[in-house]
Design a protein around this motif. Structure first.
Motif, PDB file in Angstrom:
ATOM      1  N   PHE A 215       0.847  -1.193   0.000  1.00 49.80           N
ATOM      2  CA  PHE A 215       0.000   0.000   0.000  1.00 49.80           C
ATOM      3  C   PHE A 215       0.885   1.246   0.000  1.00 49.80           C
ATOM      4  O   PHE A 215       1.878   1.321   0.729  1.00 49.80           O
ATOM      5  CB  PHE A 215      -0.927  -0.003   1.213  1.00 49.80           C
ATOM      6  CG  PHE A 215      -2.054  -0.988   1.096  1.00 49.80           C
ATOM      7  CD1 PHE A 215      -3.289  -0.614   0.587  1.00 49.80           C
ATOM      8  CD2 PHE A 215      -1.873  -2.315   1.483  1.00 49.80           C
ATOM      9  CE1 PHE A 215      -4.330  -1.522   0.472  1.00 49.80           C
ATOM     10  CE2 PHE A 215      -2.906  -3.235   1.376  1.00 49.80           C
ATOM     11  CZ  PHE A 215      -4.133  -2.839   0.870  1.00 49.80           C
TER      12      PHE A 215
ATOM     13  N   LYS B 212      -1.148   7.987  -2.213  1.00 53.55           N
ATOM     14  CA  LYS B 212      -1.331   8.580  -3.538  1.00 53.55           C
ATOM     15  C   LYS B 212      -2.471   9.583  -3.485  1.00 53.55           C
ATOM     16  O   LYS B 212      -3.625   9.217  -3.213  1.00 53.55           O
ATOM     17  CB  LYS B 212      -1.638   7.482  -4.572  1.00 53.55           C
ATOM     18  CG  LYS B 212      -2.104   7.990  -5.934  1.00 53.55           C
ATOM     19  CD  LYS B 212      -0.998   8.664  -6.709  1.00 53.55           C
ATOM     20  CE  LYS B 212      -1.479   8.985  -8.127  1.00 53.55           C
ATOM     21  NZ  LYS B 212      -0.450   9.728  -8.910  1.00 53.55           N
TER      22      LYS B 212
ATOM     23  N   GLU C 183      -4.666   9.552  -0.546  1.00 54.92           N
ATOM     24  CA  GLU C 183      -5.370   8.295  -0.365  1.00 54.92           C
ATOM     25  C   GLU C 183      -4.349   7.180  -0.182  1.00 54.92           C
ATOM     26  O   GLU C 183      -3.163   7.347  -0.464  1.00 54.92           O
ATOM     27  CB  GLU C 183      -6.258   7.980  -1.575  1.00 54.92           C
ATOM     28  CG  GLU C 183      -7.377   8.975  -1.804  1.00 54.92           C
ATOM     29  CD  GLU C 183      -8.229   8.586  -3.005  1.00 54.92           C
ATOM     30  OE1 GLU C 183      -7.910   7.563  -3.653  1.00 54.92           O
ATOM     31  OE2 GLU C 183      -9.210   9.291  -3.295  1.00 54.92           O
TER      32      GLU C 183
ATOM     33  N   ARG D 250      -3.560   3.514  -1.530  1.00 55.35           N
ATOM     34  CA  ARG D 250      -3.928   2.606  -2.612  1.00 55.35           C
ATOM     35  C   ARG D 250      -2.961   1.422  -2.655  1.00 55.35           C
ATOM     36  O   ARG D 250      -1.761   1.577  -2.434  1.00 55.35           O
ATOM     37  CB  ARG D 250      -3.893   3.323  -3.962  1.00 55.35           C
ATOM     38  CG  ARG D 250      -4.841   4.509  -4.061  1.00 55.35           C
ATOM     39  CD  ARG D 250      -4.728   5.163  -5.429  1.00 55.35           C
ATOM     40  NE  ARG D 250      -5.580   6.339  -5.555  1.00 55.35           N
ATOM     41  CZ  ARG D 250      -5.606   7.132  -6.614  1.00 55.35           C
ATOM     42  NH1 ARG D 250      -4.820   6.864  -7.654  1.00 55.35           N
ATOM     43  NH2 ARG D 250      -6.399   8.197  -6.665  1.00 55.35           N
ATOM     44  N   GLN D 251      -3.518   0.274  -2.976  1.00 57.70           N
ATOM     45  CA  GLN D 251      -2.667  -0.898  -3.168  1.00 57.70           C
ATOM     46  C   GLN D 251      -2.043  -0.839  -4.555  1.00 57.70           C
ATOM     47  O   GLN D 251      -2.692  -0.467  -5.532  1.00 57.70           O
ATOM     48  CB  GLN D 251      -3.452  -2.185  -3.014  1.00 57.70           C
ATOM     49  CG  GLN D 251      -2.565  -3.429  -2.998  1.00 57.70           C
ATOM     50  CD  GLN D 251      -3.355  -4.713  -2.898  1.00 57.70           C
ATOM     51  OE1 GLN D 251      -4.427  -4.828  -3.480  1.00 57.70           O
ATOM     52  NE2 GLN D 251      -2.838  -5.684  -2.164  1.00 57.70           N
TER      53      GLN D 251
ATOM     54  N   TYR E  98      -0.981   0.924  -9.765  1.00 55.27           N
ATOM     55  CA  TYR E  98      -2.054   0.931  -8.778  1.00 55.27           C
ATOM     56  C   TYR E  98      -3.143  -0.045  -9.210  1.00 55.27           C
ATOM     57  O   TYR E  98      -3.681   0.048 -10.311  1.00 55.27           O
ATOM     58  CB  TYR E  98      -2.626   2.350  -8.622  1.00 55.27           C
ATOM     59  CG  TYR E  98      -1.596   3.321  -8.090  1.00 55.27           C
ATOM     60  CD1 TYR E  98      -1.240   3.311  -6.749  1.00 55.27           C
ATOM     61  CD2 TYR E  98      -0.951   4.223  -8.935  1.00 55.27           C
ATOM     62  CE1 TYR E  98      -0.282   4.198  -6.255  1.00 55.27           C
ATOM     63  CE2 TYR E  98       0.009   5.093  -8.455  1.00 55.27           C
ATOM     64  CZ  TYR E  98       0.339   5.075  -7.112  1.00 55.27           C
ATOM     65  OH  TYR E  98       1.300   5.924  -6.635  1.00 55.27           O
TER      66      TYR E  98
ATOM     67  N   PHE F 210      -6.497   0.532 -11.310  1.00 50.83           N
ATOM     68  CA  PHE F 210      -6.438   1.875 -11.886  1.00 50.83           C
ATOM     69  C   PHE F 210      -5.775   1.805 -13.252  1.00 50.83           C
ATOM     70  O   PHE F 210      -5.083   0.842 -13.580  1.00 50.83           O
ATOM     71  CB  PHE F 210      -5.663   2.839 -10.975  1.00 50.83           C
ATOM     72  CG  PHE F 210      -6.463   3.338  -9.804  1.00 50.83           C
ATOM     73  CD1 PHE F 210      -7.140   4.553  -9.860  1.00 50.83           C
ATOM     74  CD2 PHE F 210      -6.551   2.594  -8.639  1.00 50.83           C
ATOM     75  CE1 PHE F 210      -7.880   5.005  -8.786  1.00 50.83           C
ATOM     76  CE2 PHE F 210      -7.288   3.038  -7.550  1.00 50.83           C
ATOM     77  CZ  PHE F 210      -7.957   4.249  -7.630  1.00 50.83           C
TER      78      PHE F 210
END
Length: 331
Positions: free
Chosen positions: A34, A37, A40, A42-43, A82, A85
């Motif tokens: 993680f 970003k 936030e 994000r994984q 990500y 994404f």
């Protein structure tokens, strides 16, 4: 969470282990951690690791021992994708953005293959390297003279081709190509400056190694020649006499014009155009054989000249009667 995303190295589904780490130096290529970003968490999947100061890639896998950074002398950067994404958001991130309080998913260590299997793997790797260049180093293909420019001949649909799956790939990874060796490549340019505009490239483009990974790549907006530093670019601008693409103006309306360029007569310009367009077209293969193609450059005119804003290309003689090979509008 253990499956790899479409278009990454090791695209087949593998078992994984979930654990916690105490230092970013414990992360490996293929692991999912993680990161912070845009305020936030994000994984993201780690695609490459490098020493921030030396800018040297450190190719670590789950089979390697942890890096020795007990004295915290080395700052690492991770090239990450990500999860869920778009691929164009892939980027280098500093180790300070790793969230060590979150679990990390490591890919399962590879078991030793049989002797016959090892030979087959070696042959496959050699074949892939010869066809698509080195993925890890980001080098260009070894035989550019054998390549072509058009997208139509890129990759034939494989067995089990599914339009729905390809649309999902476009949504999640930003790519509709089925060539994993091409998709797996990482962006090698940080920023492009072209005229009065600066833009971040979206995808890998095989510019020569000495121009890759520079802070800014300077591109002449009239001849499309590229330079690694502003001094060289400024020297070129004092000598460059072009004020429009090197072809015939075939259409004009208000301040918009189309120029027709023969790939055989203007090889350098057309190859530079292909390099530029590859920065924004993930599914485009970069081809150096531009002779069989005509390029139609859309420009906007002002007091300084005609500035490129897009183009399309087509084969001079298409066996399938195609009238379009590639099309792009610059961001």
């Amino acid at each position: 969470m253990g499956g790899s995303r479409p278009g990454t190295p090791g695209g087949t589904k593998v078992e994984a282990t979930v654990t916690s780490v105490r230092s970013p130096s414990q992360l490996t290529i293929g692991s999912k951690a993680f990161f912070e970003k845009d305020k936030e968490i994000r994984q993201a999947e780690v695609l490459s690791i490098r020493d921030k100061a030396m800018r040297q890639n450190i190719q670590r896998t789950a089979d390697d021992a942890p890096l020795d950074n007990s004295e915290a002398k080395i700052e690492y950067e991770f090239y990450v994708h990500y999860v869920e994404f778009n691929k164009r958001l892939d980027e280098w991130v500093p180790d300070s953005r790793v969230r060590l309080d979150k679990p990390v998913t490591f890919p399962k260590k590879k078991s030793k293959a049989t002797h016959g299997g090892s030979q087959q793997t070696a042959r496959d790797k050699k074949r892939k390297t010869n066809a698509g260049g080195s993925v890890a180093s980001g080098t260009a293909p070894q035989t550019p003279e054998a390549m072509r420019h058009d997208d139509a001949a890129y990759t034939a649909p494989q067995e089990g081709f599914s339009k729905e799956k390809e649309i999902e790939k476009l949504r999640t990874s930003g790519s509709m190509t089925q060539s994993t060796s091409e998709v797996a490549r990482m962006k090698n340019l940080n920023l492009i400056e072209m005229g009065q505009f600066q833009v971040e490239p979206w995808y890998f483009s095989p510019y020569p190694a000495e121009f890759a990974y520079t802070p800014v790549l300077y591109i002449c907006e009239f001849c499309l020649c590229f330079y690694a530093n502003q001094t060289q670019y400024g020297r070129h601008r004092t000598k460059c006499t072009l004020q429009h693409p090197p072809g015939n103006e075939i259409y004009r309306k208000d301040d918009l014009s189309f120029f027709e360029i023969d790939g055989r007569r203007q090889r350098t310009y057309c190859r530079n155009l292909c390099l530029l367009s590859k920065c924004f077209l993930d599914h485009k293969t970069l081809y150096y054989d531009v002779d069989p193609f005509l390029f139609y450059i859309l420009t906007r005119r002002d007091e300084r000249g005609c500035h490129v804003i897009g183009y399309f290309s087509k084969e001079k003689e298409s066996a399938e009667n195609y009238n379009l090979a590639c099309i792009l509008t610059l961001p």
